[in-house]
Design a protein around this motif. Structure first.
Motif, PDB file in Angstrom:
ATOM      1  N   VAL A   1     -14.758 -23.765  39.008  1.00 52.02           N
ATOM      2  CA  VAL A   1     -15.493 -25.023  38.891  1.00 52.02           C
ATOM      3  C   VAL A   1     -16.458 -24.851  37.717  1.00 52.02           C
ATOM      4  N   ALA A   2     -16.215 -25.583  36.665  1.00 50.96           N
ATOM      5  CA  ALA A   2     -17.096 -25.519  35.503  1.00 50.96           C
ATOM      6  C   ALA A   2     -18.077 -26.679  35.552  1.00 50.96           C
ATOM      7  N   VAL A   3     -19.264 -26.437  35.022  1.00 58.26           N
ATOM      8  CA  VAL A   3     -20.307 -27.457  35.006  1.00 58.26           C
ATOM      9  C   VAL A   3     -20.789 -27.629  33.572  1.00 58.26           C
ATOM     10  N   ARG A   4     -20.975 -28.870  33.173  1.00 57.35           N
ATOM     11  CA  ARG A   4     -21.525 -29.156  31.853  1.00 57.35           C
ATOM     12  C   ARG A   4     -22.579 -30.254  32.012  1.00 57.35           C
ATOM     13  N   TYR A   5     -23.713 -30.068  31.353  1.00 61.32           N
ATOM     14  CA  TYR A   5     -24.740 -31.105  31.434  1.00 61.32           C
ATOM     15  C   TYR A   5     -25.351 -31.358  30.066  1.00 61.32           C
ATOM     16  N   SER A   6     -25.663 -32.611  29.838  1.00 57.10           N
ATOM     17  CA  SER A   6     -26.215 -33.046  28.555  1.00 57.10           C
ATOM     18  C   SER A   6     -27.534 -33.753  28.846  1.00 57.10           C
ATOM     19  N   PRO A   7     -28.641 -33.092  28.558  1.00 60.71           N
ATOM     20  CA  PRO A   7     -29.951 -33.640  28.948  1.00 60.71           C
ATOM     21  C   PRO A   7     -30.228 -35.065  28.478  1.00 60.71           C
ATOM     22  N   LEU A   8     -29.702 -35.424  27.292  1.00 64.44           N
ATOM     23  CA  LEU A   8     -29.971 -36.763  26.766  1.00 64.44           C
ATOM     24  C   LEU A   8     -28.804 -37.720  26.972  1.00 64.44           C
ATOM     25  N   GLY A   9     -27.764 -37.261  27.625  1.00 62.45           N
ATOM     26  CA  GLY A   9     -26.620 -38.121  27.850  1.00 62.45           C
ATOM     27  C   GLY A   9     -25.400 -37.671  27.068  1.00 62.45           C
ATOM     28  N   CYS A  10     -24.232 -38.086  27.551  1.00 60.89           N
ATOM     29  CA  CYS A  10     -22.966 -37.703  26.926  1.00 60.89           C
ATOM     30  C   CYS A  10     -22.650 -38.666  25.785  1.00 60.89           C
ATOM     31  N   ALA A  11     -23.394 -38.571  24.717  1.00 61.10           N
ATOM     32  CA  ALA A  11     -23.225 -39.481  23.586  1.00 61.10           C
ATOM     33  C   ALA A  11     -23.322 -38.703  22.282  1.00 61.10           C
ATOM     34  N   THR A  12     -22.786 -39.299  21.240  1.00 63.41           N
ATOM     35  CA  THR A  12     -22.733 -38.662  19.921  1.00 63.41           C
ATOM     36  C   THR A  12     -24.088 -38.132  19.493  1.00 63.41           C
ATOM     37  N   SER A  13     -24.079 -36.913  19.019  1.00 65.11           N
ATOM     38  CA  SER A  13     -25.198 -36.142  18.469  1.00 65.11           C
ATOM     39  C   SER A  13     -26.041 -35.469  19.548  1.00 65.11           C
ATOM     40  N   ASN A  14     -25.806 -35.753  20.808  1.00 62.61           N
ATOM     41  CA  ASN A  14     -26.589 -35.107  21.865  1.00 62.61           C
ATOM     42  C   ASN A  14     -26.067 -33.717  22.164  1.00 62.61           C
ATOM     43  N   ASP A  15     -26.946 -32.867  22.681  1.00 62.12           N
ATOM     44  CA  ASP A  15     -26.591 -31.495  23.001  1.00 62.12           C
ATOM     45  C   ASP A  15     -26.042 -31.392  24.419  1.00 62.12           C
ATOM     46  N   ALA A  16     -25.178 -30.425  24.611  1.00 64.03           N
ATOM     47  CA  ALA A  16     -24.615 -30.165  25.930  1.00 64.03           C
ATOM     48  C   ALA A  16     -24.630 -28.665  26.179  1.00 64.03           C
ATOM     49  N   PHE A  17     -24.772 -28.303  27.450  1.00 60.01           N
ATOM     50  CA  PHE A  17     -24.713 -26.905  27.854  1.00 60.01           C
ATOM     51  C   PHE A  17     -23.647 -26.784  28.934  1.00 60.01           C
ATOM     52  N   ALA A  18     -22.802 -25.783  28.801  1.00 64.56           N
ATOM     53  CA  ALA A  18     -21.654 -25.706  29.698  1.00 64.56           C
ATOM     54  C   ALA A  18     -21.405 -24.275  30.151  1.00 64.56           C
ATOM     55  N   THR A  19     -20.890 -24.168  31.371  1.00 62.44           N
ATOM     56  CA  THR A  19     -20.414 -22.866  31.837  1.00 62.44           C
ATOM     57  C   THR A  19     -19.058 -22.613  31.201  1.00 62.44           C
ATOM     58  N   SER A  20     -18.559 -21.414  31.387  1.00 56.97           N
ATOM     59  CA  SER A  20     -17.215 -21.107  30.923  1.00 56.97           C
ATOM     60  C   SER A  20     -16.213 -22.000  31.660  1.00 56.97           C
ATOM     61  N   THR A  21     -15.132 -22.339  30.984  1.00 55.60           N
ATOM     62  CA  THR A  21     -14.069 -23.108  31.646  1.00 55.60           C
ATOM     63  C   THR A  21     -12.936 -22.208  32.110  1.00 55.60           C
ATOM     64  N   THR A  22     -13.135 -20.916  32.022  1.00 52.99           N
ATOM     65  CA  THR A  22     -12.151 -19.975  32.542  1.00 52.99           C
ATOM     66  C   THR A  22     -12.751 -19.050  33.589  1.00 52.99           C
TER      67      THR A  22
END
Lengths: 88, 151
Positions: free
Chosen positions: B93-114
């Motif tokens: 189960v991978a988790v990804r979160y984007s503090p400012l939203g899932c939109a162009t130019s915003n940052d995201a932090f994610a766990t491994s997908t493997t």
């Protein structure tokens, strides 16, 4: 960060020989990105089509070192549109 | 020196991956605890000095805690997480979160997908003396969080 290079301003002079600003917007990823079309993450070295972005948006990312112009077959599905952002 | 632009989690976007595609679960999740990653450390003392000789080693795994609003019915993300948690030997189960939203130019932090497995699952419960919303929680453990930008 792997693949990090000095940002540069995108101009026709920076494009590869024969690639002008009105040609298909193919880019090489220099820093990890997530495309809003498929939510997939593309690692440095990937070749992607950024036609879902405006020219100004593409320049924004090139100037910050996320992409450089490239040629080749893109790895992303160019028929997909950007997913609308909730709460934006 | 000017104050930085502060921001809240009001626009945060949260996604999970239990198969091969990311799914936006922002309508269900309520909290992503700020993950912490550490490096192994070591030290030694010598008679001739008052302070330690310090060294650092490799980065240690990260645990990401996510809480969500539970809803009845298998369409709720809880059941996707539950299925992976109870799969033999645990599944990804991978988790990804984007503090400012899932939109162009915003940052995201994610766990491994493997390599990102659920190590803890808090089932929904209830308190007859409370009107609190029924919640659930899960914790995933992954080698590291990666950063990417939305484009």
């Amino acid at each position: 960060m792997p693949g990090k290079v000095k940002p540069k301003t995108e101009t026709d002079a920076d494009a590869k020989p024969g690639l002008k600003s009105n040609q298909q917007p193919i880019y090489r990823v220099l820093s990890p990105v997530i495309l809003t079309t498929d939510r997939r993450e593309y690692a440095p070295g990937s070749v992607v089509d950024l036609s879902h972005l405006t020219p100004e948006a593409r320049k924004y990312f090139v100037d910050r070192g996320y992409f450089e112009t490239a040629s080749g077959e893109p790895e992303n599905d160019i028929t997909l549109e950007a997913i609308p952002c909730k709460n934006c | 020196m000017a104050l930085p632009d502060g921001m809240s989690a009001c626009l945060m976007c949260v996604e999970i991956m239990t198969g091969t595609a990311w799914v936006d679960v922002s309508d269900n999740m309520t909290v992503v605890e700020p993950p912490e990653q550490t490096r192994m450390t070591g030290e030694a003392y010598v008679f001739g000095e008052d302070t330690a000789v310090t060294v650092v080693g490799k980065r240690e795994p990260v645990e990401v805690t996510v809480r969500g609003v539970w809803a009845n019915g298998t369409a709720d993300p809880f059941y996707s997480v539950y299925a992976e948690f109870t799969a033999p030997c645990g599944d990804m189960v991978a988790v990804r979160y984007s503090p400012l939203g899932c939109a162009t130019s915003n940052d995201a932090f994610a766990t491994s997908t493997t390599k990102s497995e659920v190590i803890s699952l808090t089932f929904p419960g209830g308190d007859s003396g409370s009107a609190d919303v029924i919640m659930y929680q899960f914790v995933v453990r992954t080698p590291t969080l990666t950063h990417a930008a939305w484009a």
